[in-house]
Design a protein around this motif. Structure first.
Motif, PDB file in Angstrom:
ATOM      1  N   PRO A  31     -13.378  13.797  19.880  1.00  0.00           N
ATOM      2  CA  PRO A  31     -12.802  12.666  19.126  1.00  0.00           C
ATOM      3  C   PRO A  31     -11.853  13.128  18.016  1.00  0.00           C
ATOM      4  CG  PRO A  31     -15.157  12.373  19.435  1.00  0.00           C
ATOM      5  CD  PRO A  31     -14.854  13.775  19.812  1.00  0.00           C
ATOM      6  N   VAL A  32     -12.190  14.257  17.371  1.00  0.00           N
ATOM      7  CA  VAL A  32     -11.321  14.767  16.316  1.00  0.00           C
ATOM      8  C   VAL A  32     -10.003  15.241  16.902  1.00  0.00           C
ATOM      9  CG1 VAL A  32     -11.089  16.499  14.500  1.00  0.00           C
ATOM     10  CG2 VAL A  32     -13.303  15.403  14.914  1.00  0.00           C
ATOM     11  N   ARG A  33     -10.079  15.950  18.028  1.00  0.00           N
ATOM     12  CA  ARG A  33      -8.840  16.420  18.661  1.00  0.00           C
ATOM     13  C   ARG A  33      -7.991  15.255  19.130  1.00  0.00           C
ATOM     14  NH1 ARG A  33     -12.503  19.741  21.417  1.00  0.00           N
ATOM     15  NH2 ARG A  33     -11.922  18.800  23.420  1.00  0.00           N
ATOM     16  N   ALA A  34      -8.637  14.234  19.670  1.00  0.00           N
ATOM     17  CA  ALA A  34      -7.891  13.059  20.123  1.00  0.00           C
ATOM     18  C   ALA A  34      -7.219  12.351  18.953  1.00  0.00           C
ATOM     19  CB  ALA A  34      -8.831  12.108  20.866  1.00  0.00           C
ATOM     20  N   GLY A  35      -7.944  12.229  17.828  1.00  0.00           N
ATOM     21  CA  GLY A  35      -7.354  11.581  16.654  1.00  0.00           C
ATOM     22  C   GLY A  35      -6.155  12.344  16.118  1.00  0.00           C
ATOM     23  N   ARG A  36      -6.279  13.677  16.102  1.00  0.00           N
ATOM     24  CA  ARG A  36      -5.147  14.477  15.629  1.00  0.00           C
ATOM     25  C   ARG A  36      -3.956  14.381  16.575  1.00  0.00           C
ATOM     26  NH1 ARG A  36      -7.724  20.088  13.141  1.00  0.00           N
ATOM     27  NH2 ARG A  36      -8.804  19.086  11.372  1.00  0.00           N
ATOM     28  N   TRP A  37      -4.238  14.301  17.871  1.00  0.00           N
ATOM     29  CA  TRP A  37      -3.135  14.157  18.826  1.00  0.00           C
ATOM     30  C   TRP A  37      -2.424  12.824  18.627  1.00  0.00           C
ATOM     31  CZ3 TRP A  37      -1.901  10.748  22.749  1.00  0.00           C
ATOM     32  CH2 TRP A  37      -0.867  11.150  23.608  1.00  0.00           C
ATOM     33  N   LEU A  38      -3.197  11.767  18.440  1.00  0.00           N
ATOM     34  CA  LEU A  38      -2.594  10.457  18.185  1.00  0.00           C
ATOM     35  C   LEU A  38      -1.773  10.468  16.893  1.00  0.00           C
ATOM     36  CD1 LEU A  38      -5.565   8.101  19.150  1.00  0.00           C
ATOM     37  CD2 LEU A  38      -3.466   8.490  20.454  1.00  0.00           C
ATOM     38  N   HIS A  39      -2.258  11.154  15.862  1.00  0.00           N
ATOM     39  CA  HIS A  39      -1.526  11.201  14.591  1.00  0.00           C
ATOM     40  C   HIS A  39      -0.228  11.984  14.731  1.00  0.00           C
ATOM     41  CE1 HIS A  39      -0.622  12.582  10.462  1.00  0.00           C
ATOM     42  NE2 HIS A  39      -1.058  11.376  10.132  1.00  0.00           N
ATOM     43  N   ARG A  40      -0.267  13.085  15.483  1.00  0.00           N
ATOM     44  CA  ARG A  40       0.952  13.879  15.669  1.00  0.00           C
ATOM     45  C   ARG A  40       2.004  13.123  16.454  1.00  0.00           C
ATOM     46  NH1 ARG A  40      -2.713  18.095  16.907  1.00  0.00           N
ATOM     47  NH2 ARG A  40      -2.220  17.810  19.115  1.00  0.00           N
ATOM     48  N   ASN A  41       1.589  12.276  17.354  1.00  0.00           N
ATOM     49  CA  ASN A  41       2.534  11.577  18.226  1.00  0.00           C
ATOM     50  C   ASN A  41       2.698  10.108  17.842  1.00  0.00           C
ATOM     51  OD1 ASN A  41       3.042  13.672  20.581  1.00  0.00           O
ATOM     52  ND2 ASN A  41       0.843  13.721  20.127  1.00  0.00           N
ATOM     53  N   ARG A  42       2.408   9.765  16.588  1.00  0.00           N
ATOM     54  CA  ARG A  42       2.442   8.370  16.175  1.00  0.00           C
ATOM     55  C   ARG A  42       3.852   7.789  16.186  1.00  0.00           C
ATOM     56  NH1 ARG A  42       2.186  11.588  11.810  1.00  0.00           N
ATOM     57  NH2 ARG A  42       3.504  11.149   9.988  1.00  0.00           N
ATOM     58  N   LEU A  43       4.870   8.645  16.064  1.00  0.00           N
ATOM     59  CA  LEU A  43       6.228   8.135  15.982  1.00  0.00           C
ATOM     60  C   LEU A  43       6.651   7.414  17.259  1.00  0.00           C
ATOM     61  CD1 LEU A  43       8.102  10.995  14.080  1.00  0.00           C
ATOM     62  CD2 LEU A  43       7.180   8.866  13.192  1.00  0.00           C
ATOM     63  N   TRP A  44       6.090   7.793  18.418  1.00  0.00           N
ATOM     64  CA  TRP A  44       6.446   7.076  19.649  1.00  0.00           C
ATOM     65  C   TRP A  44       5.290   6.254  20.191  1.00  0.00           C
ATOM     66  CZ3 TRP A  44       3.824   8.299  24.176  1.00  0.00           C
ATOM     67  CH2 TRP A  44       3.090   9.501  24.172  1.00  0.00           C
ATOM     68  N   LEU A  45       4.044   6.552  19.794  1.00  0.00           N
ATOM     69  CA  LEU A  45       2.913   5.759  20.267  1.00  0.00           C
ATOM     70  C   LEU A  45       2.847   4.391  19.598  1.00  0.00           C
ATOM     71  CD1 LEU A  45       0.058   8.436  20.467  1.00  0.00           C
ATOM     72  CD2 LEU A  45       1.256   7.321  22.365  1.00  0.00           C
ATOM     73  N   ILE A  46       3.139   4.342  18.286  1.00  0.00           N
ATOM     74  CA  ILE A  46       3.063   3.053  17.568  1.00  0.00           C
ATOM     75  C   ILE A  46       4.075   2.055  18.116  1.00  0.00           C
ATOM     76  CG2 ILE A  46       3.445   1.967  15.326  1.00  0.00           C
ATOM     77  CD1 ILE A  46       2.085   4.301  14.016  1.00  0.00           C
ATOM     78  N   PRO A  47       5.354   2.415  18.302  1.00  0.00           N
ATOM     79  CA  PRO A  47       6.284   1.423  18.867  1.00  0.00           C
ATOM     80  C   PRO A  47       5.881   0.951  20.259  1.00  0.00           C
ATOM     81  CG  PRO A  47       7.486   3.213  17.840  1.00  0.00           C
ATOM     82  CD  PRO A  47       6.062   3.636  17.870  1.00  0.00           C
ATOM     83  N   LEU A  48       5.322   1.840  21.104  1.00  0.00           N
ATOM     84  CA  LEU A  48       4.947   1.429  22.456  1.00  0.00           C
ATOM     85  C   LEU A  48       3.747   0.479  22.464  1.00  0.00           C
ATOM     86  CD1 LEU A  48       5.373   4.772  24.444  1.00  0.00           C
ATOM     87  CD2 LEU A  48       6.918   2.809  24.374  1.00  0.00           C
ATOM     88  N   SER A  49       2.884   0.590  21.462  1.00  0.00           N
ATOM     89  CA  SER A  49       1.689  -0.256  21.442  1.00  0.00           C
ATOM     90  C   SER A  49       1.919  -1.599  20.777  1.00  0.00           C
ATOM     91  CB  SER A  49       0.562   0.475  20.709  1.00  0.00           C
ATOM     92  OG  SER A  49       0.914   0.710  19.353  1.00  0.00           O
ATOM     93  N   VAL A  50       3.050  -1.782  20.111  1.00  0.00           N
ATOM     94  CA  VAL A  50       3.285  -3.041  19.387  1.00  0.00           C
ATOM     95  C   VAL A  50       3.439  -4.236  20.323  1.00  0.00           C
ATOM     96  CG1 VAL A  50       4.953  -4.254  17.945  1.00  0.00           C
ATOM     97  CG2 VAL A  50       4.139  -2.002  17.272  1.00  0.00           C
ATOM     98  N   PRO A  51       4.340  -4.215  21.345  1.00  0.00           N
ATOM     99  CA  PRO A  51       4.539  -5.434  22.156  1.00  0.00           C
ATOM    100  C   PRO A  51       3.280  -5.904  22.883  1.00  0.00           C
ATOM    101  CG  PRO A  51       6.335  -3.886  22.464  1.00  0.00           C
ATOM    102  CD  PRO A  51       5.283  -3.151  21.720  1.00  0.00           C
ATOM    103  N   PRO A  52       2.568  -5.050  23.638  1.00  0.00           N
ATOM    104  CA  PRO A  52       1.373  -5.571  24.316  1.00  0.00           C
ATOM    105  C   PRO A  52       0.298  -6.035  23.340  1.00  0.00           C
ATOM    106  CG  PRO A  52       1.485  -3.193  24.546  1.00  0.00           C
ATOM    107  CD  PRO A  52       2.782  -3.626  23.985  1.00  0.00           C
ATOM    108  N   GLY A  53       0.144  -5.344  22.245  1.00  0.00           N
ATOM    109  CA  GLY A  53      -0.868  -5.747  21.271  1.00  0.00           C
ATOM    110  C   GLY A  53      -0.600  -7.116  20.689  1.00  0.00           C
ATOM    111  N   LEU A  54       0.632  -7.349  20.274  1.00  0.00           N
ATOM    112  CA  LEU A  54       0.967  -8.658  19.715  1.00  0.00           C
ATOM    113  C   LEU A  54       0.869  -9.753  20.769  1.00  0.00           C
ATOM    114  CD1 LEU A  54       4.053  -7.776  17.450  1.00  0.00           C
ATOM    115  CD2 LEU A  54       1.671  -8.061  16.771  1.00  0.00           C
ATOM    116  N   SER A  55       1.319  -9.463  21.984  1.00  0.00           N
ATOM    117  CA  SER A  55       1.303 -10.467  23.053  1.00  0.00           C
ATOM    118  C   SER A  55      -0.125 -10.901  23.379  1.00  0.00           C
ATOM    119  CB  SER A  55       1.999  -9.904  24.294  1.00  0.00           C
ATOM    120  OG  SER A  55       1.992 -10.846  25.338  1.00  0.00           O
TER     121      SER A  55
END
Length: 663
Positions: A31-55
């Motif tokens: 879980p720690v490694r996964a969290g760090r991976w998500l944090h390192r790649n947040r610049l492209w993961l956050i924009p991709l998760s916005v449309p489906p999440g809001l919809s």
């Protein structure tokens, strides 16, 4: 503390000593490694998760039964982001982006909850907003070239505040730098919330420069951050003085009415300092030769351009300050008796206007009256002024501003020993401090004097200006050359308004007979031979008597020829000397000249020229490339002012010598 080409601070260095035995890092849980991976790649993961999440959220709220609390929750969260953005983000662009994001998401979620999210219109709208938002997001979050330099600056800052005793800026950080100006290092400092403010940073400024081992000429300025965050402040380290280069006065800057804004000067950033003169008196302090009289010339150039202003001038220093502006001065006083008569007339005019209105507004038919006092110590000072002048000064300062009768008082120190009564100084709404002898002297003009170091102003003409309750502003006045002053005085002379007849009668006999006394005080002109035949040469000779002190060499030679043709007497020795001096200056301005060439062109003796040129070089008005090389004028320097300064110094030395001989 100069920057290198890599725009990194030069100062202390830190050496990190590695451990003698480094243990291999332990492998973290998944879980720690996964969290760090998500944090390192947040610049492209956050924009991709916005449309489906809001919809999904909007559609669930639309079809479910919990829409009634979902909409208030969205409004509450978005309002919190909008209101708290300045405290969370530092840059103005970040605050605007956060607020726009909160408002956009809230609007779309509420619309999707009410009308459904899975239809064509809402889908296209979400796609367009997402595309726009993603572009701004990536542009704003992109890796910056300045990040490394910023880290270096913050490291240096931490080491500097660690060395300071005491430590008033503990836990502060440098969060941004602006290196666009090669002479200024601008650091955006994040202060410790609740414990530090901009005053602490300003008070520690000199200690910071000392700890950073900056040269003596380095200065600093502290200013508020424009984003609304009280814990942010700009600390600007000034390597070169931006006010060192003087600027000539542009007559287009002059107001056309007393109700318009007047130009006080210009700031280090080049912006104009403007203010309204109406309903305020002016108080100016500073040592001799540091710009007070020059700034009064700038003020006269603006008052002369107004068609609803009358200028009265009290010059108790012999009349040298008012001399270039006599054409536009309505009443001049050079003695204490004349000053008493002038201030008495002003009090009577104030009472006459007050009997008609409670708030007088100047106009060309009923103009404002500006009374310039230079030097105020000679009028109101203890031991130098008179009690009658002090009493009249109190009346004008207390009652005059509302009746369009204003004081502009200039003196060296500004204490009660110079102003006579606190009621005069206390009614001065606008104040200026040129370089005083001591920092303590600035307290008479500036409430925030303790944090300004006014005695360190290093260029004549620099000042601090305080407008009522506002913070003091650093600036410099404009420069007017002698020919420019003469030209402006001639140009504005025909536009001067006059007092209404009723007010002139209230002013009294002293005002009505002011021109007669001035004419009687002039020295009588030598008797000249009356010509028997009228001619253009006679006309030129008659016009010459009305010429100003500064005329061109060509015009003067033509008048001399006209006098010789008609047998008229030559010019006086004093005027001839002035003509020779003008030719001397004009010849220098044409290009490099040797002493013999200057003597031949001007009519001055070679010995006088050889004596005066080194003095002008010491003054900085002329320069010489090497021994036996010709002299040439330094661009931007006023040679006439330099010669007058040399004469003044010589008179002072002669006076001191006479005192020593007498003792």
């Amino acid at each position: 503390m100069k920057r290198t080409k890599q725009q990194q601070p030069v100062g202390y260095t830190v050496t990190f000593t590695p451990q003698q035995q480094q243990q291999p890092p332990k492998r973290r849980a998944w879980p720690v490694r996964a969290g760090r991976w998500l944090h390192r790649n947040r610049l492209w993961l956050i924009p991709l998760s916005v449309p489906p999440g809001l919809s999904v959220m909007a559609q669930k709220a639309h079809t479910g039964s919990w829409w009634w609390w979902f909409i208030p929750a969205v409004l509450l969260v978005s309002s919190a982001i909008v209101m708290g953005a300045p405290d969370r983000w530092d840059r103005v662009s970040e605050v605007r982006f956060a607020r726009a994001t909160a408002v956009g998401i809230a609007s779309w979620l509420i619309a999707g909850t009410l009308w459904g999210a899975w239809n064509a219109f809402m889908t296209y709208t979400l796609g367009g907003l997402w595309t726009l938002w993603t572009g701004i997001w990536w542009w704003h979050k992109r890796p910056r070239k300045q990040d490394k330099a910023l880290a270096e600056w913050d490291l240096q800052w931490q080491m500097i505040i660690h060395r300071m005793r005491p430590k008033p800026l503990t836990n502060s950080h440098v969060i941004d730098v602006d290196l666009s100006d090669e002479n200024v290092d601008a650091l955006l400092v994040q202060l410790d919330r609740g414990r530090q403010d901009i005053g602490d940073l300003r008070a520690a400024g000199n200690s910071i420069l000392s700890a950073w081992e900056c040269p003596e000429e380095t200065t600093f300025r502290v200013s508020k951050h424009g984003g609304g965050n009280r814990n942010l402040a700009w600390f600007r380290i000034q390597h070169a003085n931006p006010l060192a280069e003087r600027r000539e006065w542009d007559e287009d800057l002059a107001p056309r009415s007393f109700l318009d804004e007047f130009v006080v000067g210009f700031t280090p950033e080049g912006a104009l300092i403007k203010t309204l003169m109406r309903k305020a008196h002016w108080f100016i302090i500073g040592m001799t030769q540091w710009g007070k009289s020059s700034w009064l010339g700038q003020l006269m150039a603006q008052l002369g351009a107004c068609d609803d202003t009358i200028i009265w001038f009290i010059d108790l220093k012999g009349g040298g300050t008012v001399a270039p502006w006599r054409r536009i001065v309505d009443w001049e006083a050079t003695t204490q008796d004349e000053a008493e008569a002038m201030l008495s007339a002003a009090v009577r005019i104030i009472k006459a206007r007050n009997a008609v209105t409670d708030d007088h507004e100047p106009s060309p038919e009923d103009p404002a009256i500006i009374i310039v006092v230079d030097e105020a110590n000679e009028a109101w000072g203890q031991g130098t002024g008179t009690s009658r002048l002090v009493s009249l000064g109190v009346s004008v300062a207390s009652l005059g501003a509302g009746m369009s009768v204003h004081l502009v008082a200039a003196t060296q120190i500004g204490g009660l020993s110079s102003m006579g009564d606190e009621r005069i100084r206390g009614n001065m709404g606008k104040s200026m401090a040129f370089r005083p002898e001591k920092d303590e002297h600035a307290q008479y003009a500036l409430q925030d004097w303790a944090k300004l170091n006014a005695s360190r102003l290093d260029e004549p003409g620099m000042f601090y200006f305080k407008d009522n309750e506002k913070d003091s502003v650093l600036g410099r006045g404009f420069w007017l050359s002698r020919p420019q002053r003469a030209r402006l005085a001639r140009m504005y002379a025909d536009r001067r308004p006059v007092l209404p007849e009723a007010l002139a009668l209230h002013a009294g006999e002293a005002y009505l007979t002011r021109h007669d006394r001035k004419a009687a005080a002039r020295p009588s002109s030598p008797t000249v031979k009356e010509p028997t035949v009228s001619s253009p040469q006679e006309m030129a000779a008659a016009i010459e008597a009305e010429l100003p002190a500064f005329v061109s060499v060509a015009d003067m030679r033509a008048l001399d020829e006209a006098r010789a043709d008609e047998g008229l007497p030559p010019l006086s020795a004093e005027r001839a000397h002035q003509n020779s001096q003008d030719r001397f200056v004009e010849e220098l301005l044409r290009g490099p000249r040797s002493p013999k060439e200057l003597a031949a062109a001007s009519g001055m003796s070679v010995s006088w020229v050889r004596h005066i040129l080194p003095r002008l070089a010491d003054y900085g008005a002329v320069k010489q490339e090497g021994p036996r090389q010709p002299y040439e004028a330094v661009p931007g320097m006023d040679l006439h002012e330099a010669l007058e300064e040399i004469r003044s110094d010589r008179r002072k030395l002669e006076a001191q010598a006479r005192e020593m001989v007498g003792s």
